[in-house]
Design an enzyme around this catalytic site. Structure first.
Site, short mmCIF file in Angstrom:
data_model
loop_
_atom_site.label_atom_id
_atom_site.label_comp_id
_atom_site.label_asym_id
_atom_site.label_seq_id
_atom_site.Cartn_x
_atom_site.Cartn_y
_atom_site.Cartn_z
N ARG A 144 28.16 36.47 121.94
CA ARG A 144 28.43 37.07 123.23
C ARG A 144 28.61 38.57 123.01
O ARG A 144 28.90 39.01 121.89
CB ARG A 144 29.72 36.51 123.83
N LYS A 151 35.63 33.54 123.59
CA LYS A 151 36.39 33.31 124.82
C LYS A 151 37.63 32.48 124.52
O LYS A 151 37.61 31.59 123.69
CB LYS A 151 35.53 32.55 125.83
N HIS A 206 30.80 26.80 123.13
CA HIS A 206 31.04 26.24 124.45
C HIS A 206 32.11 25.15 124.34
O HIS A 206 32.02 24.27 123.49
CB HIS A 206 29.78 25.62 125.04
N TYR A 249 20.32 24.35 128.62
CA TYR A 249 19.21 24.71 127.75
C TYR A 249 18.23 23.55 127.53
O TYR A 249 17.20 23.74 126.92
CB TYR A 249 19.74 25.20 126.39
#
Length: 182
Positions: A51, A75, A172, A181
């Site tokens: 990211r 995250k 994730h 995806y």
């Protein structure tokens, strides 16, 4: 009417580049220190599926060259370890040869990627540099950091077919996020 749920808006598919477009995009002219840095950033985005905030926060000592692994904090302040491709490592080595020196204690002292002033490079600068390289390489769409991440995920899933592994590489928390995806 309070208990009725509105229909969900269909999720847009992420924009990706195919393998030929990625190769065309990553064909940088490394005629300046800035170009070497930009190439190293783009290679690292694509080889590790990072990211934007993760790349900004990467320090020089976060890469284990022997095992070709990078430890990043993503995250939710979660730490994960991702592989770093050999092309990315070579590009990083070429960048480090010309990386400007920084004063000890400065924000950029440990940063892998720095600005020309020796400070840690900003997210906006990275976005602008990737977009500029996209235009230089003749891309018909603007290239942004998440596009390289999406391309990484799509290509990994195409070659391995292992959705769980791609989920871990991307960091994730929920597999449904990775399923876009497929």
């Amino acid at each position: 009417a309070a208990s009725v749920q509105a229909p969900r808006k269909p999720r847009k598919l992420p924009k990706t580049m195919d393998a030929d477009q990625v190769e065309k995009y990553l064909s940088f002219d490394e005629d300046s220190p800035i170009a070497r840095r930009d190439r190293a950033m783009a290679e690292l985005f694509y080889s590790s599926g990072l990211r934007l905030a993760e790349l900004v926060a990467v320090d020089s000592n976060d890469i284990d060259r022997e095992s070709q692994l990078l430890t990043v904090t993503g995250k939710g302040n979660k730490t994960r370890t991702v592989p770093v491709g050999s092309f990315a490592l070579k590009a990083i080595d070429r960048w480090l040869e010309v990386r400007p020196a920084t004063a000890p204690g400065e924000d950029g002292a440990n940063a892998l990627f720095t600005s020309s002033r020796g400070r840690r490079i900003s997210a906006r600068s990275i976005q602008a540099r990737l977009k500029l390289q996209g235009r230089k390489s003749g891309m018909h769409q603007d290239v942004h950091p998440h596009m390289l991440r999406h391309s990484f995920a799509s290509h990994m899933l195409e070659s391995s077919g292992d959705l769980r592994a791609v989920q871990e590489l991307l960091g994730h928390a929920n597999i449904s996020t990775t399923q876009i995806y497929t």
